[in-house]
Motif scaffolding. Structure first.
Motif: not given
Lengths: 496, 359
Positions: A381-402
């Motif tokens: 789960x730790x790997x999954x969550x870290x990956x998910x958090x990392x993936x959420x930063x790929x959005x070019x529009x900052x607001x979308x990441x939130x």
């Protein structure tokens, strides 16, 4: 809440200029003085903190001291400024003084006066974009001055059709807001929608363009950004040429773009500076990353709580043995870890950058490893969550990441409640919401629904520019054609 | 107003769903997932069920836990097993179901039915017949995985390689429920520390009748399905052997004289590569000879095998289906009566593509 919108600040009741000046005198930084030695005695009043004193000393006072004037017209002729105003309109005088004008009177009791603009222009230098940094492409970013920002845009679109409509919004802040569009390309309906919403806006303070974005959004309660804010002048120029409307606000280093389609949230403007294959691949990665980021933890919870049948037998050993000693049910485990990541993010964002780095290390390595060692969370789960958090930063529009970070939680709760069915239910709600959503009245999910095959050329994939001879359909532009495809594909003989 | 009603409706739905619409939670580490189950014969109405459950340890080792219970219905044995286990026993991860030969002789229809009715059991579950007691077979540990996964990997691997024809629960039920075809299952046996795929167990309806020897398996499979990677060992005259590998087979069925007594002509095309040869040289003449002999031997084997099927009135290859698909107004009873005397001819056409690199 509604009181804020309705209540107007008390109307200032000055019936004459003298009263106005007397009222201003109550402020410590208001300067009002008389020059008796000069050939003609005159009165100068201004806010010392609003005007550029150097302009006053270099370009105004010397001319006044030179000759004796009999009328304000004479003064106007002598001063080397193009926008010198002679007026007795109290409202105008009031506004101008507060925006950095110098008021000149020949006599203190005169009702008519002369106003010279000498405002202090303090703005940041144009720097490198930080939120939308790109490796290739121009590296200019908007600053907090609307004049500089307009200059940055106009430089890129030196055409007479680029129109700027100005508004003053905010009963207290009197923020200058500019609406930009290209006449002949942009659909007037879009421009009128923006202008109408801006002029109808009742709010006391516009500190940043994001406040405008929240106030004029089609659905103010939606998590999804309906206007994109960008700090890149090249992006603004690009979307203007496509037929969008752009809003700039004084004091804001972000421009607002509208109408948009949801696909635009996955477009970094850098996509247009690299070749189309790379751009397409990156866009697909981003879209994958976003769906991964939203769905992966809920799926983990759903599968571990309800659908053990779905786990392949080769993965079973890893999954079960990592969870054998964990006292928490999957949902609590996931929520605790998600919250930890959010805590880290929030702490990192609030702290100065150097301390922030330490927080990242402490959180990421120490807490992560310790939690697994202590048997509180499973390392899968730790790997999954870290990956998910990392993936959420790929959005070019900052607001979308939130948005993505928040969206995960209802999915998680429903996954715990009904398993995969819950995820499906959450997804249905999400899709219904997205289908309902509009951006300045244009459908938000445009190339997908309503289906417009032609607009796929610049959504999931970015086709080469030779394929993009038409402007995006959702903007409903007046002029669809960007360039003549026929002319572009003509082959010229070298001898011609 | 409308909006308020909408919100109220959604809230009520969510509330009711939350209160009453819960599914039973089966959290991964709180359940015991049976990976293999075996059935042994006790007496006429009693069977003994053995379930193997992997015991995952935090250090990534997998142990085995075996539970045994006997009862009339196999589903009930599960509840009995549940009483012995510290965690809830579930069967959604069942990989293999074994039936001892004894059980299979008395019919496994009812037992398989309980597997089929459980929606959490995969249709791709491997069903097999075991020589001897399944209890003994399942109680041992093989390899480094738990017994269920080991057995399923063993069967799956052999099916992929084309050594055993593909069978699983779905296939078995399909054959079992069809009138025109009889099911068959892989037959496994325990030999010392290992488990061995011995052959193919043939059924009449749900009763075990006979098993196919290993050397008959090749032609059986070639008649049954299109092989991709078959292997065939041929014995030449004087203690010389030749192994033909990578055999790609295609069989064509022709049925003639449909109105009276149908005749089935099967043409099997084989394309293979010589991989092992104990003779001296493989020249053109030699290869021609190998080819001829292979064709002859296969035809002989096929004829013998089919004759034995007809004698036992079983039809695992599904000749009946081929006849039915070509007959208007097919009458089942007539076919059943005719079957033992139907003329079924097999013609093999072998092509040897390669004979090795150095020669």
């Amino acid at each position: 809440m509604k009181m804020w919108f309705r209540k107007q600040p008390p109307e200032q009741q000055e019936n004459n200029l003298v009263a106005l000046i007397n009222m201003y005198k109550q402020s410590g930084d208001f300067v009002h003085f008389h020059h008796p030695q000069s050939p003609q005695p005159y009165w100068v009043s201004y806010f010392g903190t609003l005007i550029d004193v150097e302009i006053l000393h270099r370009d105004i006072l010397p001319f006044l001291n030179k000759t004796a004037f009999t009328s304000l017209d004479g003064v106007k002729a002598a001063l080397p400024f193009e926008d010198v105003l002679i007026t007795s309109d109290l409202q105008k005088i009031q506004d101008d003084i507060l925006q950095g004008s110098v008021l000149i009177q020949l006599d203190v009791k005169d009702a008519t006066c002369l106003l010279v603009r000498a405002e202090m222009k303090k703005a940041r230098e144009v720097t490198i974009p930080e939120e939308e940094y790109s490796v290739v492409g121009p590296k200019e970013a908007f600053v907090e001055s609307i004049t500089t920002n307009l200059n940055l845009v106009r430089k890129r679109l030196p055409i007479s059709e680029l129109k700027v409509k100005e508004f003053t919004i905010g009963t207290l802040s009197k923020t200058k807001v500019a609406v930009l569009y290209i006449d002949g390309i942009t659909n007037e309906e879009n421009v009128n929608t923006v202008c109408q919403r801006l002029s109808d806006l009742q709010f006391n303070q516009i500190l940043d363009s994001s406040i405008i974005a929240q106030l004029i959004a089609d659905n103010g309660h939606s998590l999804f950004p309906q206007l994109i804010d960008t700090e890149r002048p090249d992006r603004v120029a690009g979307v203007l040429a496509e037929g969008s409307v752009v809003i700039l606000a004084e004091g804001s280093s972000h421009a607002l773009i509208g109408p948009i389609s949801a696909m635009e949230l996955f477009n970094a403007f850098e996509d247009y500076y690299v070749n189309w294959q790379t751009a397409t691949a990156l866009r697909l990665i981003r879209i994958f990353a976003v769906s991964f980021s939203i769905l992966v933890t809920p799926i983990y919870v759903a599968v571990l709580t309800y659908h053990y049948q779905l786990i392949p037998k080769d993965l079973m050993v890893t999954l079960v043995s990592s969870r054998r000693n964990i006292p928490l049910p999957p949902i609590l485990e996931a929520i605790i870890l998600e919250l930890t990541i959010e805590l880290l993010r929030e702490a990192g964002a609030r702290l100065p950058s150097k301390v922030g780095q330490t927080i990242g290390i402490v959180g990421g390595i120490v807490i992560g490893t310790a939690a697994v060692d202590a048997g509180l969370t499973s390392n899968v789960l730790l790997i999954i969550i870290a990956l998910a958090a990392l993936a959420s930063f790929t959005t070019p529009v900052y607001r979308m990441g939130n948005t993505i970070r928040l969206l995960r939680f209802p999915f998680l709760l429903l996954a715990d409640l009904w398993g995969l069915l819950g995820i499906a239910v959450a997804f249905i709600f999400l899709i219904i919401h997205l289908l309902n959503l509009t951006s300045l009245g244009r459908p938000y999910l445009e190339p997908i629904y309503p289906p417009r095959l032609k607009d796929f050329k610049d959504s999931f994939i970015r086709f080469p520019f030779s394929f993009q001879s038409k402007r995006p359909g959702y903007l409903q532009t007046k002029d669809q054609i960007r360039f003549s495809k026929k002319k572009a594909s003509e082959v010229h003989d070298i001898d011609e | 107003m409308k909006k308020k009603i909408k919100i109220a409706v959604v809230t009520i739905i969510i509330f009711f769903a939350y209160m009453f619409g819960r599914v039973q939670r089966q959290i991964l580490d709180d359940i015991n997932m049976a990976s293999a189950v075996g059935y042994d014969y006790i007496d006429k109405d009693k069977i003994k069920a053995t379930a193997v459950m992997p015991n995952y340890k935090p250090d990534k080792n997998v142990g085995n836990e075996t539970y045994t219970a006997s009862n009339e219905i196999s589903k009930k044995t599960l509840t009995k097993i549940n009483r012995q286990s510290s965690r809830q026993v579930v069967n959604g991860k069942l990989e293999v179901a074994l039936y001892s030969k004894e059980v299979a002789k008395h019919g496994i229809g009812e037992l398989v039915d309980s597997l089929q009715r459980d929606p959490s059991i995969s249709e791709r579950l491997f069903v097999a017949v075991a020589e001897g007691e399944t209890h003994e077979l399942l109680n041992k540990r093989y390899g480094d995985r738990d017994t269920g996964v080991y057995l399923s990997m063993l069967i799956e691997q052999n099916m992929k390689e084309g050594i055993v024809p593909t069978t699983n629960l779905h296939q078995f039920l399909n054959d079992y429920n069809s009138h025109l075809r009889d099911p068959f299952l892989p037959l496994i046996e325990q030999k010392g520390k290992e488990v061995n795929l011995k052959g193919i167990a043939l059924f009449k309806d749900d009763h075990y009748v006979k098993n196919l020897r290993q050397d008959q398996q090749f032609i059986f499979q070639a008649l049954l399905e299109n092989l991709q990677l078959g292997t065939y060992k041929l014995k030449l005259k004087d203690k010389e052997f030749v192994a033909i590998e990578n055999i790609n087979s295609k069989s064509r069925y022709r049925v003639v004289n449909l109105k009276n007594t149908p005749e089935i002509h099967i043409q099997v095309k084989l394309r293979g590569i010589i991989r092992e040869y104990t003779g001296k040289r493989t020249d053109k003449k030699e290869i021609e000879q190998i080819k001829k002999q292979m064709e002859k031997q296969l035809e002989k084997e096929a004829a013998a095998m089919i004759r034995s099927f007809q004698k036992l009135k079983i039809d695992p290859i599904g000749f009946g289906n081929h006849v039915r698909s070509r007959t208007r107004n097919f009458r089942y009873q007539r076919w059943v009566d005719q079957y033992p005397d139907v003329k079924i001819g097999v013609k093999v056409n072998a092509i040897i593509l390669e004979k090795g690199v150095v020669d």
